[in-house]
Enzyme design. Structure first.
Site, PDB file in Angstrom:
ATOM      1  N   ARG A  95       0.827  -1.359  -0.137  1.00 27.07           N
ATOM      2  CA  ARG A  95       0.198  -0.122  -0.093  1.00 27.07           C
ATOM      3  C   ARG A  95       0.932   1.044  -0.072  1.00 27.07           C
ATOM      4  NH1 ARG A  95      -4.948  -1.898  -1.305  1.00 27.07           N
ATOM      5  NH2 ARG A  95      -5.538  -3.698   0.025  1.00 27.07           N
ATOM      6  N   ASN A 111      11.456   1.655   3.067  1.00 23.52           N
ATOM      7  CA  ASN A 111      11.021   0.757   2.273  1.00 23.52           C
ATOM      8  C   ASN A 111      11.969  -0.084   1.692  1.00 23.52           C
ATOM      9  OD1 ASN A 111       8.651  -0.361   0.596  1.00 23.52           O
ATOM     10  ND2 ASN A 111       9.507   0.814  -1.299  1.00 23.52           N
ATOM     11  N   HIS A 113      12.422  -2.214  -1.888  1.00 25.24           N
ATOM     12  CA  HIS A 113      11.827  -2.195  -3.408  1.00 25.24           C
ATOM     13  C   HIS A 113      12.665  -3.119  -4.254  1.00 25.24           C
ATOM     14  CE1 HIS A 113       9.670  -0.601  -6.747  1.00 25.24           C
ATOM     15  NE2 HIS A 113      10.985  -0.412  -7.530  1.00 25.24           N
TER      16      HIS A 113
HETATM   17  C1  GAR Z   1       9.943  -8.022  -1.549  1.00 27.16           C
HETATM   18  O1  GAR Z   1      10.651  -8.352  -2.954  1.00 27.16           O
HETATM   19  C2  GAR Z   1       9.941  -6.503  -1.557  1.00 27.16           C
HETATM   20  O2  GAR Z   1      10.766  -5.871  -2.121  1.00 27.16           O
HETATM   21  C3  GAR Z   1       8.579  -6.436  -2.320  1.00 27.16           C
HETATM   22  O3  GAR Z   1       7.696  -7.372  -1.709  1.00 27.16           O
HETATM   23  C4  GAR Z   1       8.490  -8.669  -1.657  1.00 27.16           C
HETATM   24  C5  GAR Z   1       8.155  -9.102  -0.069  1.00 27.16           C
HETATM   25  O4  GAR Z   1       8.595 -10.317   0.049  1.00 27.16           O
HETATM   26  N1  GAR Z   1       8.157  -5.192  -2.106  1.00 27.16           N
HETATM   27  C6  GAR Z   1       7.411  -4.437  -2.813  1.00 27.16           C
HETATM   28  O5  GAR Z   1       7.047  -4.896  -3.950  1.00 27.16           O
HETATM   29  C7  GAR Z   1       6.717  -3.098  -2.604  1.00 27.16           C
HETATM   30  N2  GAR Z   1       6.171  -2.222  -3.584  1.00 27.16           N
HETATM   31  P1  GAR Z   1       8.558 -11.037   1.438  1.00 27.16           P
HETATM   32  O6  GAR Z   1       6.938 -11.090   1.731  1.00 27.16           O
HETATM   33  O7  GAR Z   1       8.957 -12.710   1.288  1.00 27.16           O
HETATM   34  O8  GAR Z   1       9.014 -10.566   2.492  1.00 27.16           O
END
Ligand code: GAR
Length: 209
Positions: A95, A111, A113
């Site tokens: 979000r 954050n 990314h």
């Molecule tokens: C990670 O790759 C993070 O960078 C990404 O979600 C994944 C979470 O993995 N975040 C985004 O894309 C934010 N826009 P996890 O649930 O296994 O920690």
């Protein structure tokens, strides 16, 4: 004073797990005080509870309804504030948080990314080998890297500002793309780097506090 950390998740929470494991081995120099998810099925909530960390689900049911979303975000901020965190980590939190939320926690939100981002909000980023690639922003950047045929992608940890997927870079790591990569294989290799990076950044910020 203990450095207190709130972690926000939307999904599996493998990055949260890396932080929980670091905390369990006394390597974090801080305490994960709270985990919050915007979805009840976020497995990160179970990971928190397994480590006796407070976990809250604050579901956002109608994200496109402006008033509902604003009320949800105020509730989210109130719950987080009650745990008095020094740092709020968006670890796979899908979000976008509004300027009002960020003003309540100035310079406290970071954050993860799953792509390389520049420090200056620019449209491109230069890799360590001097290759200029597009700065991928949004929710589908692993697929975007494959679709664009990039030779390399990576991950970034950055401070959160009102501009989405922007803000001063705290750390980044590169991940070469293999010819037979799928979104899943590439994302998993990126996440191996992310799990290392997020622990390093949180350790550093806790040490500097
Ligand atoms: C990670 O790759 C993070 O960078 C990404 O979600 C994944 C979470 O993995 N975040 C985004 O894309 C934010 N826009 P996890 O649930 O296994 O920690």
């Amino acid at each position: 004073m203990t450095f207190r950390i709130a972690v926000l998740v939307s999904g599996g929470g493998s990055n949260l797990q890396a932080l929980l494991d670091a905390q369990a081995s006394d390597a974090l120099n801080g305490e994960i005080a709270l985990v919050v998810a915007d979805r009840a099925d976020a497995y990160g909530l179970q990971r928190a509870l397994q480590h006796s960390v407070a976990a809250a689900c604050i579901p956002l049911k109608r994200p496109r309804d402006h008033a509902i979303r604003a009320a949800w975000e105020r509730r989210l901020a109130n719950v987080i504030a009650a745990f008095e965190p020094d740092l709020i980590v968006l670890a796979g939190f899908m979000r976008v948080l509004s300027p009002a939320f960020l003003e309540r926690f100035p310079d406290q939100v970071i954050n993860q990314h799953p792509a390389l981002l520049p420090d200056d909000g620019g449209a491109t980023v230069r890799t360590s080998a001097g290759i200029e690639i597009p700065a991928l922003r949004g929710a589908h950047v692993v697929a975007d890297a494959l679709r664009l045929g990039l030779p390399i992608t990576g991950c970034t940890v950055h401070r959160v500002t009102p501009a989405v997927d922007d803000g001063p870079v705290l750390a980044c790591a590169e991940t070469p793309i293999q010819p037979d990569d799928t979104e899943e294989t590439l994302h998993e290799r990126i996440k191996i780097q992310e799990r290392r990076l997020i622990v390093e950044v949180v350790q550093r910020l806790a040490n500097d506090a």
